[in-house]
Scaffold this active site. Structure first.
Site, PDB file in Angstrom:
ATOM      1  N   LYS A 165      39.472  37.565  30.442  1.00  0.00           N
ATOM      2  CA  LYS A 165      39.314  38.227  31.729  1.00  0.00           C
ATOM      3  C   LYS A 165      37.927  38.370  31.587  1.00  0.00           C
ATOM      4  CE  LYS A 165      42.295  40.028  34.476  1.00  0.00           C
ATOM      5  NZ  LYS A 165      43.685  39.395  35.301  1.00  0.00           N
TER       6      LYS A 165
ATOM      7  N   TYR B  57      41.288  30.286  32.131  1.00  0.00           N
ATOM      8  CA  TYR B  57      42.111  31.318  31.907  1.00  0.00           C
ATOM      9  C   TYR B  57      42.957  30.146  32.142  1.00  0.00           C
ATOM     10  CZ  TYR B  57      43.816  36.209  32.570  1.00  0.00           C
ATOM     11  OH  TYR B  57      44.762  37.052  32.823  1.00  0.00           O
TER      12      TYR B  57
END
Length: 591
Positions: free
Chosen positions: A210, A139
């Protein structure tokens, strides 16, 4: 060749042709694929039973060399694997050694994505056991670079792509997704990816990343997660000219055309998956982000991480910091640089928490919070020209332009950066904060690292070690005058996985502001004195699964309290229930 073309012109099926005409002494071409010419249709036959060669290429079930002797016999794997059998732990050790040898973060990202495509459980095992090391890889900040270069590194589709070409057929597109029991959807239109701007269709990397965190950190099953990108074009000229760009090559659609496609998507999701599926809006531009949340917040289970998730994690940090600063939230003054979706979302949740705690009207608690945008301090004299989401923050004050002048005028104890512009907390600004605060709280929240308002080194050095500092992207520990400071990371990953799990296990049908407060309070409750002694206002990410359980239980409790939960009866112990619902990446044994 001539005879083949003649047979085709005469309307003969590929399967009716003489095998000898095209296959010279090879295995019989049962499905006609070798005999078909390039412009003739063939059926993409596949074997439906997960065994043998197919099993090894199914990422949901593949275990690589961890298949046992018994499993190799039962599932026709003999000869398809080397003879040795190793444990999942040894596989993890080997892969971590490999990943650590890569020099560039993008190489590590690519290696992790390739692992997910061939062995899903091992991917999550690595991510869960090495979360502090791998979270910045899968991420922020690395995912931003991956999105920028997605056209070049694209190998196979991840997630669902819904473009203007699919308008009128969105429900059919959703039905093409193989998994049917979807519980969490993360959707983006790619217009405002992190602090990088419009990346169009290549923004798909954000929902993919996510959702991997919803699973690794929140325990939501991977098969229940659906990443979606809504492709309405891009205004990024560089991408439009890029021969490797994977999205629609047109300017971004707006207005009615845009809203009609989004509405069709939202309607189709509810029709296909029911009203208990969580839809997280991700990295939409400010104007669309607020409009979508307002439009669908009363009819769907929707959540915007940039507005609500960021707000909850920052509020949790502020509640923790009160143990160092003293007093209550209402005793302090807050200043934001940036008045977009993150800035106004955080400000609103802080004001709401103040209002709940002090039993003071929201209009009053807002007056403790000041926002600045590109034109300077937001004040009442500017009200007519302000966007609607900025108007509640237009207080009585003379206009002030520069940030340094604003800091000197407002004298906040907390300075929060959500501008998306790097290096805006200058030496003069930080020194001014330190001049009238014993412990200035500085939150440089913009991502990725290059867009951070200041670095940890700058915050600690310019305040002579007085600052309490946290950032959106990770920074290494800083040594100043013999003391080591460990900067905190105000990472949304603390909040959204646990929030999502809480909504799923309670069967919530709406997201209420009180659930966000419950999530923030649960996170703040996990901070220990030993962390505060180091200047940390967030607990270590290594404990994130336990933290997510506490957040999920708190959120679920609030859902039941508000009458928004549908999974009845309510479990007696929500913490144990949340733990029991979490996905485990440990290998399963096959019959």
């Amino acid at each position: 060749m001539e005879s083949t073309l003649k047979e085709m012109r005469d309307g003969a099926s590929v399967l009716d042709m003489d095998p000898k005409s095209t296959v010279g002494g090879g295995v019989e071409d049962v499905y006609g694929e070798d005999r078909a010419t390039e412009d003739q249709l063939v059926t993409p036959w596949t074997i439906s039973v997960a065994s043998g060669y197919t099993l090894l290429r199914d990422p949901h079930h593949n275990k690589g060399l961890a298949f046992t002797e018994k499993e190799r016999d039962a599932h026709y794997l003999r000869g398809l694997l080397p003879p040795t059998t190793i444990s999942q732990q040894l596989q993890e050790k080997k892969l971590m050694n490999t990943i650590r040898q890569y020099q560039l973060p993008l190489q590590k990202y690519t290696a992790m994505m390739e692992l997910e495509e061939r062995n899903e459980r091992l991917f999550y095992k690595l991510l869960i056991d090495n979360v502090e090391e791998l979270l910045p890889v899968v991420y922020t900040p690395t995912v931003g670079e991956a999105c920028q270069k997605y056209g070049s590194i694209f190998k196979r589709p991840q997630g669902l792509y819904i473009s203007l070409k699919e308008k009128g057929k969105v429900l059919d597109v959703l039905k093409n997704w193989p998994q049917k029991s979807i519980q969490v959807i993360v959707v983006t239109d790619g217009e405002r990816i992190l602090g990088l701007g419009d990346l169009g269709c290549q923004g798909i990397g954000i929902p993919v990343g996510k959702l991997s965190l919803y699973t690794a950190l929140g325990g939501v099953r991977p098969s229940a997660c659906l990443p979606v990108t809504i492709d309405v074009g891009t205004n990024n000229e560089q991408l439009l000219k890029d021969e490797f760009y994977i999205g629609l090559r047109q300017r971004r659609a707006t207005g009615q055309e845009y809203s009609e496609l989004l509405h069709e998507f939202m309607t189709a999701v509810k029709q296909n998956y029911g009203e208990k599926v969580l839809i997280q809006f991700e990295d939409f531009a400010n104007h669309n982000a607020f409009d979508l949340l307002a439009k669908y917040g009363t009819t769907h289970l929707v959540f915007n991480d940039d507005i609500q998730g960021t707000a909850a994690v920052v509020l949790a940090g502020l509640i923790s910091a009160l143990k160092l600063l003293g007093g209550s939230l209402a005793d302090h003054t807050f200043l934001f640089l940036g008045a977009g979706e993150a800035g106004t979302g955080i400000a609103e949740l802080i004001a709401l928490e103040m209002s709940r705690r002090s039993k003071t009207p929201l209009e009053e608690t807002r007056k403790k919070i000041w926002l600045t945008d590109s034109k300077g301090l937001i004040v009442s004299s500017r009200k007519e020209s302000l966007q609607h989401f900025k108007k509640p923050w237009a207080h009585e004050h003379e206009p002030v332009k520069g940030l340094l002048e604003v800091v000197k005028a407002i004298k906040p104890i907390v300075l929060i950066g959500t501008s998306g512009v790097g290096k805006t907390f200058t030496k003069e600004v930080i020194e001014a904060m330190a001049s009238f605060n014993e412990k200035p709280l500085i939150l440089a929240l913009s991502n990725p690292t290059s867009q951070s308002e200041c670095t940890a080194q700058e915050a600690y050095t310019w305040t002579k070690g007085k600052a309490i500092f946290a950032s959106g992207s990770p920074f290494d520990p800083v040594e100043y005058e013999g003391k080591v400071f460990v900067p905190g990371q105000s990472n949304n990953a603390y909040i959204f996985p646990g929030l999502g799990l809480g909504l799923v296990i309670s069967g919530a049908i709406r997201v209420h502001d009180d659930m966000l407060l419950a999530a923030a309070e649960a996170l703040a409750g996990q901070i220990k004195e030993e962390y505060l002694a180091k200047g940390l206002i967030y607990p270590p990410l290594s404990n994130i699964r336990k933290i997510s359980v506490q957040i999920a239980a708190n959120v679920a409790a609030k859902a039941y309290e508000l009458g928004l939960a549908t999974r009845l009866p309510r479990p007696e112990n929500l913490v144990k229930h949340a733990e029991s619902c979490m996905y485990s990446p440990a290998y399963r044994y096959y019959r």
